[in-house]
Design a protein around this motif. Structure first.
Motif, PDB file in Angstrom:
ATOM      1  N   UNK A   1       0.799  -1.224   0.000  1.00 20.99           N
ATOM      2  CA  UNK A   1       0.000   0.000   0.000  1.00 20.99           C
ATOM      3  C   UNK A   1       0.827   1.267   0.000  1.00 20.99           C
ATOM      4  N   UNK A   2       1.856   1.323   0.825  1.00 20.46           N
ATOM      5  CA  UNK A   2       2.682   2.526   0.889  1.00 20.46           C
ATOM      6  C   UNK A   2       3.430   2.742  -0.419  1.00 20.46           C
ATOM      7  N   UNK A   3       3.855   1.657  -1.055  1.00 22.01           N
ATOM      8  CA  UNK A   3       4.571   1.786  -2.324  1.00 22.01           C
ATOM      9  C   UNK A   3       3.645   2.326  -3.422  1.00 22.01           C
ATOM     10  N   UNK A   4       2.392   1.930  -3.402  1.00 20.82           N
ATOM     11  CA  UNK A   4       1.452   2.412  -4.419  1.00 20.82           C
ATOM     12  C   UNK A   4       0.908   3.797  -4.069  1.00 20.82           C
ATOM     13  N   UNK A   5       0.814   4.097  -2.793  1.00 24.04           N
ATOM     14  CA  UNK A   5       0.249   5.380  -2.364  1.00 24.04           C
ATOM     15  C   UNK A   5       1.125   6.551  -2.785  1.00 24.04           C
TER      16      UNK A   5
ATOM     17  N   UNK B   1       2.549   6.913  -5.533  1.00 21.65           N
ATOM     18  CA  UNK B   1       2.311   7.209  -6.940  1.00 21.65           C
ATOM     19  C   UNK B   1       1.038   8.003  -7.170  1.00 21.65           C
ATOM     20  N   UNK B   2       0.160   8.059  -6.190  1.00 20.76           N
ATOM     21  CA  UNK B   2      -1.096   8.793  -6.336  1.00 20.76           C
ATOM     22  C   UNK B   2      -0.851  10.291  -6.275  1.00 20.76           C
ATOM     23  N   UNK B   3      -1.621  11.027  -7.042  1.00 21.50           N
ATOM     24  CA  UNK B   3      -1.477  12.477  -7.073  1.00 21.50           C
ATOM     25  C   UNK B   3      -2.507  13.100  -6.136  1.00 21.50           C
ATOM     26  N   UNK B   4      -2.051  13.644  -5.025  1.00 22.20           N
ATOM     27  CA  UNK B   4      -2.955  14.239  -4.046  1.00 22.20           C
ATOM     28  C   UNK B   4      -3.586  15.526  -4.548  1.00 22.20           C
ATOM     29  N   UNK B   5      -2.925  16.226  -5.474  1.00 22.00           N
ATOM     30  CA  UNK B   5      -3.466  17.486  -5.973  1.00 22.00           C
ATOM     31  C   UNK B   5      -4.800  17.268  -6.692  1.00 22.00           C
ATOM     32  N   UNK B   6      -4.924  16.173  -7.422  1.00 20.76           N
ATOM     33  CA  UNK B   6      -6.186  15.895  -8.110  1.00 20.76           C
ATOM     34  C   UNK B   6      -7.299  15.607  -7.117  1.00 20.76           C
ATOM     35  N   UNK B   7      -6.977  14.910  -6.041  1.00 20.52           N
ATOM     36  CA  UNK B   7      -7.981  14.615  -5.024  1.00 20.52           C
ATOM     37  C   UNK B   7      -8.471  15.895  -4.357  1.00 20.52           C
TER      38      UNK B   7
END
Length: 57
Positions: A36-40, A42-48
């Motif tokens: 989970x931490x490795x994939x998290x 890569x997520x873009x928080x700005x879009x959220x």
């Protein structure tokens, strides 16, 4: 030689404290999601944040 009377109990106490901490982490499922931490990252928080601002709840 007298210093061993202090160092051996200190070493045993620290070892038991480390073992207790490890067992606590196993019981509280700290190792369940290793990916989970490795994939998290890569997520873009700005879009959220932008989605939340444009569509408030």
């Amino acid at each position: 030689m007298d210093i061993l009377l202090y160092l051996i109990p200190i070493a045993l106490t620290l070892g038991l404290a480390g073992l207790a901490g490890f067992l606590w982490s196993l019981r509280n499922n700290q190792y369940d999601d290793l990916e989970g931490a490795a994939h998290r990252i890569l997520l873009d928080d700005d879009e959220d944040e932008a989605d939340e601002m444009s569509h408030p709840k």
